[in-house]
Design a protein around this motif. Structure first.
Motif, PDB file in Angstrom:
ATOM      1  N   ALA A   1       0.828  -1.203   0.000  1.00  0.00           N
ATOM      2  CA  ALA A   1       0.000   0.000   0.000  1.00  0.00           C
ATOM      3  C   ALA A   1       0.866   1.259   0.000  1.00  0.00           C
ATOM      4  CB  ALA A   1      -0.935  -0.017   1.209  1.00  0.00           C
ATOM      5  N   GLN A   2       1.955   1.250   0.765  1.00  0.00           N
ATOM      6  CA  GLN A   2       2.844   2.418   0.802  1.00  0.00           C
ATOM      7  C   GLN A   2       3.526   2.636  -0.544  1.00  0.00           C
ATOM      8  OE1 GLN A   2       3.226   4.754   3.358  1.00  0.00           O
ATOM      9  NE2 GLN A   2       4.156   5.798   1.619  1.00  0.00           N
ATOM     10  N   ALA A   3       3.958   1.562  -1.188  1.00  0.00           N
ATOM     11  CA  ALA A   3       4.605   1.687  -2.497  1.00  0.00           C
ATOM     12  C   ALA A   3       3.628   2.244  -3.533  1.00  0.00           C
ATOM     13  CB  ALA A   3       5.154   0.332  -2.943  1.00  0.00           C
ATOM     14  N   ILE A   4       2.387   1.800  -3.476  1.00  0.00           N
ATOM     15  CA  ILE A   4       1.372   2.311  -4.412  1.00  0.00           C
ATOM     16  C   ILE A   4       1.075   3.776  -4.116  1.00  0.00           C
ATOM     17  CG2 ILE A   4      -1.064   2.118  -5.080  1.00  0.00           C
ATOM     18  CD1 ILE A   4      -0.733  -0.944  -4.858  1.00  0.00           C
ATOM     19  N   THR A   5       0.997   4.123  -2.847  1.00  0.00           N
ATOM     20  CA  THR A   5       0.781   5.524  -2.467  1.00  0.00           C
ATOM     21  C   THR A   5       1.919   6.401  -2.986  1.00  0.00           C
ATOM     22  OG1 THR A   5      -0.470   4.901  -0.502  1.00  0.00           O
ATOM     23  CG2 THR A   5       0.507   7.095  -0.492  1.00  0.00           C
ATOM     24  N   ASP A   6       3.136   5.918  -2.848  1.00  0.00           N
ATOM     25  CA  ASP A   6       4.299   6.667  -3.335  1.00  0.00           C
ATOM     26  C   ASP A   6       4.248   6.822  -4.856  1.00  0.00           C
ATOM     27  OD1 ASP A   6       5.172   6.745  -0.699  1.00  0.00           O
ATOM     28  OD2 ASP A   6       6.733   5.228  -0.982  1.00  0.00           O
ATOM     29  N   ALA A   7       3.940   5.734  -5.567  1.00  0.00           N
ATOM     30  CA  ALA A   7       3.842   5.797  -7.034  1.00  0.00           C
ATOM     31  C   ALA A   7       2.755   6.782  -7.448  1.00  0.00           C
ATOM     32  CB  ALA A   7       3.556   4.409  -7.607  1.00  0.00           C
ATOM     33  N   SER A   8       1.640   6.743  -6.753  1.00  0.00           N
ATOM     34  CA  SER A   8       0.533   7.649  -7.057  1.00  0.00           C
ATOM     35  C   SER A   8       0.927   9.107  -6.836  1.00  0.00           C
ATOM     36  CB  SER A   8      -0.679   7.284  -6.195  1.00  0.00           C
ATOM     37  OG  SER A   8      -1.769   8.115  -6.490  1.00  0.00           O
ATOM     38  N   ALA A   9       1.662   9.375  -5.762  1.00  0.00           N
ATOM     39  CA  ALA A   9       2.111  10.741  -5.487  1.00  0.00           C
ATOM     40  C   ALA A   9       3.061  11.237  -6.575  1.00  0.00           C
ATOM     41  CB  ALA A   9       2.787  10.808  -4.120  1.00  0.00           C
ATOM     42  N   ILE A  10       3.944  10.370  -7.026  1.00  0.00           N
ATOM     43  CA  ILE A  10       4.884  10.751  -8.085  1.00  0.00           C
ATOM     44  C   ILE A  10       4.131  11.030  -9.378  1.00  0.00           C
ATOM     45  CG2 ILE A  10       6.808   9.977  -9.527  1.00  0.00           C
ATOM     46  CD1 ILE A  10       7.754   8.338  -7.033  1.00  0.00           C
ATOM     47  N   ILE A  11       3.189  10.161  -9.717  1.00  0.00           N
ATOM     48  CA  ILE A  11       2.406  10.365 -10.945  1.00  0.00           C
ATOM     49  C   ILE A  11       1.582  11.646 -10.827  1.00  0.00           C
ATOM     50  CG2 ILE A  11       0.541   9.430 -12.375  1.00  0.00           C
ATOM     51  CD1 ILE A  11       1.716   6.622 -11.703  1.00  0.00           C
TER      52      ILE A  11
END
Length: 140
Positions: free
Chosen positions: A55-65
């Motif tokens: 979940a944290q990795a997806i949150t990070d990817a989403s923030a970058i995008i």
């Protein structure tokens, strides 16, 4: 402190140095690479059953995008910016699907889409200071 803590601190320092030294084109390349890395990390976390880290990795990817999307100049960018805006929105929705369904397929799709953008972005890299390399400042 553990060796893992020191390794993480060293890695963060390297990332910070790369960002501080980067021109705007390189910053976008770093962001694309970072979002792809987080998507692949989320896949690995799913395979290990580490759902909080996924979940944290997806949150990070989403923030970058989200940052990439926010950097678009939709007025000046024309059709290309509009297309990237739509693609980033789609990638965000796929990340949400992956997170909600604990599904690696959307993560792999996002990694592939961002990989295509990253390849194109790298191909259009500006020539670094072309006049500095030419004799007497002449343009090639």
């Amino acid at each position: 402190m553990t060796s893992a803590h020191f390794a993480n601190q060293y890695r963060q320092t390297g990332v910070s140095s790369a960002v501080l030294d980067a021109d705007p084109h390189k910053l976008i390349a770093l962001m694309l690479a970072g979002a792809r890395e987080r998507a692949r990390l989320a896949v690995a976390c799913l395979e290990r059953g580490d759902l909080p880290r996924k979940a944290q990795a997806i949150t990070d990817a989403s923030a970058i995008i989200g940052g990439l999307n926010g950097a678009l100049n939709l007025e000046a960018g024309g059709e290309i910016a509009d297309g990237l805006h739509a693609l980033y929105d789609y990638a965000q929705r796929r990340l949400l699907d992956a997170n909600a369904g604990n599904d690696a397929a959307p993560l792999l799709e996002v990694d592939g889409l961002l990989g295509d953008i990253e390849s194109a972005w790298t191909a259009i890299a500006p020539v670094a200071n072309a006049t500095a390399r030419s004799p007497a400042g002449a343009t090639p």
